[in-house]
Scaffold this motif. Structure first.
Motif, mmCIF file in Angstrom:
data_model
loop_
_atom_site.group_PDB
_atom_site.id
_atom_site.type_symbol
_atom_site.label_atom_id
_atom_site.label_comp_id
_atom_site.label_asym_id
_atom_site.label_seq_id
_atom_site.Cartn_x
_atom_site.Cartn_y
_atom_site.Cartn_z
ATOM 1 N N UNK A 1 0.822 -1.213 0.000
ATOM 2 C CA UNK A 1 0.000 0.000 0.000
ATOM 3 C C UNK A 1 0.852 1.258 0.000
ATOM 4 N N UNK A 2 1.887 1.265 0.824
ATOM 5 C CA UNK A 2 2.798 2.409 0.917
ATOM 6 C C UNK A 2 3.509 2.638 -0.413
ATOM 7 N N UNK A 3 4.017 1.570 -1.013
ATOM 8 C CA UNK A 3 4.724 1.710 -2.289
ATOM 9 C C UNK A 3 3.810 2.220 -3.399
ATOM 10 N N UNK A 4 2.584 1.746 -3.430
ATOM 11 C CA UNK A 4 1.639 2.225 -4.446
ATOM 12 C C UNK A 4 1.397 3.719 -4.264
ATOM 13 N N UNK A 5 1.222 4.140 -3.022
ATOM 14 C CA UNK A 5 1.005 5.568 -2.737
ATOM 15 C C UNK A 5 2.225 6.382 -3.166
ATOM 16 N N UNK A 6 3.415 5.908 -2.837
ATOM 17 C CA UNK A 6 4.631 6.644 -3.195
ATOM 18 C C UNK A 6 4.842 6.675 -4.696
ATOM 19 N N UNK A 7 4.606 5.560 -5.385
ATOM 20 C CA UNK A 7 4.763 5.537 -6.838
ATOM 21 C C UNK A 7 3.757 6.452 -7.515
ATOM 22 N N UNK A 8 2.561 6.506 -6.972
ATOM 23 C CA UNK A 8 1.542 7.381 -7.528
ATOM 24 C C UNK A 8 1.953 8.844 -7.372
ATOM 25 N N UNK A 9 2.574 9.169 -6.241
ATOM 26 C CA UNK A 9 3.064 10.552 -6.045
ATOM 27 C C UNK A 9 4.133 10.908 -7.072
ATOM 28 N N UNK A 10 4.997 9.954 -7.371
ATOM 29 C CA UNK A 10 6.076 10.222 -8.323
ATOM 30 C C UNK A 10 5.567 10.423 -9.742
ATOM 31 N N UNK A 11 4.480 9.739 -10.086
ATOM 32 C CA UNK A 11 3.968 9.816 -11.455
ATOM 33 C C UNK A 11 3.019 10.983 -11.658
ATOM 34 N N UNK A 12 2.560 11.625 -10.573
ATOM 35 C CA UNK A 12 1.632 12.753 -10.761
ATOM 36 C C UNK A 12 2.312 14.068 -10.590
#
Length: 189
Positions: free
Chosen positions: A178-189
């Protein structure tokens, strides 16, 4: 699945463009709008996956906290198998304070540990279900939760039974995903 629909739509529009070149500009606008909608849907799906992972991890911690509390007060699962040892623990004290009877400390420690698991699971469950945007925007909460679970797994491997280590590793994996998905989403937006 959304990417499939996008490709089918794009394929159909490419045929329409070849037959009616005057509609090319309008179709590019439609394609751009469709891409934006699909990107939003994929983004929402990532949020849902992250949220589900956090909810699952929280429920697992909550479950094991309640199970541990039950094992402490309402069963003998956490008692030593040697009944003579229990009697020795009920009379032995710690060096720091004579009133610290080992058996009472054992029960107290297990009860506090249970409440700690219940607290961590409950807080994360509440935040994941009712205030996901808050937990998504606050790294310290998830970071501390993951660090706590890493510590639980380490303690489980080092000093406890393997079942405990596994029961703490499962929510750790879900929290980390869950944490990694949130962090990856931040990087892509």
């Amino acid at each position: 699945m959304s990417l499939f629909y996008y490709r089918v739509f794009d394929f159909i529009l490419s045929f329409a463009t070849e037959r009616h070149p005057n509609t090319y500009r309008m179709q590019n606008v439609q394609r751009a709008t469709l891409r934006q909608a699909l990107n939003m849907e994929i983004s929402i799906n990532k949020n849902q996956v992250a949220r589900i992972c956090l909810i699952l991890a929280s429920v697992i911690l909550l479950f094991f906290g309640i199970l541990h509390l039950h094992g402490t007060f309402f069963s003998t699962d956490l008692y030593p198998s040697d009944l003579g040892l229990i009697e020795k623990l009920k009379t032995a004290t710690i060096q720091m304070d004579e009133s610290g009877i080992i058996w009472k400390l054992w029960i107290g420690f297990n009860a506090m540990f249970s409440v700690g698991l219940i607290f961590i699971g409950s807080v994360n469950l509440y935040l994941s279900t009712k205030h996901f945007e808050f937990i998504r925007g606050n790294n310290p909460i998830l970071t501390l939760t993951i660090c706590s679970n890493i510590f639980f797994v380490w303690i489980g491997n080092r000093y406890m039974i393997s079942d405990f280590a596994i029961s703490m590793a499962i929510p750790l994996i879900f929290f980390a995903i869950g944490y990694l998905i949130i962090q990856l989403k931040r990087l892509t937006t």
